[in-house]
Design an enzyme around this catalytic site. Structure first.
Site, PDB file in Angstrom:
ATOM      1  N   THR A 283       2.027  18.812 -13.995  1.00  0.00           N
ATOM      2  CA  THR A 283       1.867  18.414 -12.599  1.00  0.00           C
ATOM      3  C   THR A 283       0.572  17.647 -12.356  1.00  0.00           C
ATOM      4  OG1 THR A 283       0.890  20.571 -12.048  1.00  0.00           O
ATOM      5  CG2 THR A 283       3.272  20.313 -11.719  1.00  0.00           C
TER       6      THR A 283
ATOM      7  N   GLY B 208      -2.602  14.949 -14.391  1.00  0.00           N
ATOM      8  CA  GLY B 208      -3.192  14.285 -15.529  1.00  0.00           C
ATOM      9  C   GLY B 208      -2.226  13.731 -16.545  1.00  0.00           C
TER      10      GLY B 208
ATOM     11  N   GLY C 125      -0.279  15.247 -18.611  1.00  0.00           N
ATOM     12  CA  GLY C 125       1.027  15.890 -18.603  1.00  0.00           C
ATOM     13  C   GLY C 125       1.973  15.265 -17.600  1.00  0.00           C
TER      14      GLY C 125
ATOM     15  N   SER D 267      -8.111  18.148 -28.875  1.00  0.00           N
ATOM     16  CA  SER D 267      -9.135  17.221 -28.394  1.00  0.00           C
ATOM     17  C   SER D 267     -10.167  16.983 -29.479  1.00  0.00           C
ATOM     18  CB  SER D 267      -9.828  17.781 -27.152  1.00  0.00           C
ATOM     19  OG  SER D 267     -10.941  16.976 -26.787  1.00  0.00           O
TER      20      SER D 267
ATOM     21  N   TYR E   8     -15.573  24.806 -24.828  1.00  0.00           N
ATOM     22  CA  TYR E   8     -14.331  24.054 -24.638  1.00  0.00           C
ATOM     23  C   TYR E   8     -13.860  23.489 -25.980  1.00  0.00           C
ATOM     24  CZ  TYR E   8     -11.181  20.262 -23.296  1.00  0.00           C
ATOM     25  OH  TYR E   8     -10.104  19.419 -23.206  1.00  0.00           O
TER      26      TYR E   8
END
Length: 287
Positions: A13, A15, A17, A140, A170
């Site tokens: 919903t 970015g 994706g 990433s 992250y």
């Protein structure tokens, strides 16, 4: 004419994706959207209908910070479809300060790593029975900033951290995604299920949502044509649909190249990847 491929995707919903879901719909897929907000799912439905009228879309509501929710939604998805052709683990978060989930995990560990691990595990029998099938996970290049990996420690680490330190943590969750993909790919060898992950590159969409200046920075970079998110979404779509990747397994691909690249050295060995797998299994069995 055969049935449309069933593709289940998280983080669709927003970015990358969202862009990937729109392109998959254009290519004729039936979509299973895993999301937390029904309003955002409705918005996405409207966008998909405008570019690919008649696309079959199922929504499955879940909060990916909750392992109970992830298990439940995995069971719902498995019960909904006779077969699943592709599972795309795309949802992710970069939290600039520590947030602890109700299950007691760091939010970034829960959403970026434990949720895709558990959702994949819950759907694994269905995917194997549906072979040929694919599992694609968005990792990433930030994994290069992880510095180290200690599975037993890092899975349950909940210490406070600064905004600057958040990049290390992250990156470590994205390194875990790579390690999980590579280990699972080996475990599924010969089943007809391919497992790959990707670095979608630097993308402006959803950049640092928790930062107060994120919107201004995103608009500036977009105006300069820096970080075009369509490229990042493109590698996700290719790994999910391109015949060139039908036989590719346990690979890590960059948006810059369609050839596999190496996992960062501290997470590269089969031994440390197996350790992470075993530690994750143990942690989730206690939940």
């Amino acid at each position: 004419m055969g049935n449309p491929p069933v593709i289940v995707i998280t983080g669709a919903t927003n970015g990358l994706g969202r862009l990937a879901a729109l392109e998959l719909a254009r290519r004729g897929a039936q979509l299973g959207i895993v999301a937390r907000s029904p309003d955002k799912v409705d918005e996405l439905r409207g966008e998909i209908e405008s570019v690919a009228p008649g696309t079959a879309i199922d929504s499955f509501l879940a909060d990916l910070t909750s392992l109970g929710d992830v298990r439940r939604v995995g069971q719902e998805i498995g019960a909904r479809y006779d077969s699943i052709d592709v599972l795309i683990n795309n949802a992710g978060v970069h939290a600039f300060s520590q947030r602890i989930t109700d299950d007691g995990f760091s939010e970034m560990v829960a959403v970026n790593y434990l949720a895709p691990w558990l959702l994949t595990s819950t759907l694994l029998n269905k995917l194997v029975a549906s072979a040929p099938a694919r599992i694609v996970t968005t990792a990433s290049a930030a994994a290069q900033h992880a510095r180290s990996i200690d599975p037993a420690r890092d899975l349950t680490l909940t210490a406070e951290y600064t905004r600057r330190e958040s990049g290390i943590l992250y990156g470590r969750t994205k390194l875990m995604d790579m390690m999980f993909s590579l280990e699972l790919g080996r475990r599924l060898a010969g089943t007809g299920v391919t497992v790959n992950c990707c670095d979608p590159g630097f993308n402006t969409t959803g950049l640092g949502r928790d930062l107060p200046f994120a919107g201004i920075l995103e608009r500036a970079l977009t105006a300069l044509h820096v970080g075009d998110p369509r490229r990042g979404a493109g590698i996700i779509v290719r790994l999910a649909t391109d015949p060139a990747f039908a036989e590719s397994a346990d690979g890590y691909y960059s948006v810059k190249s369609e050839r596999p690249i190496d996992c960062p050295e501290y997470g590269r060995s089969k031994e440390i990847q197996a350790q992470l797998w075993d530690a994750t299994s143990a942690v989730l069995e206690r939940q």
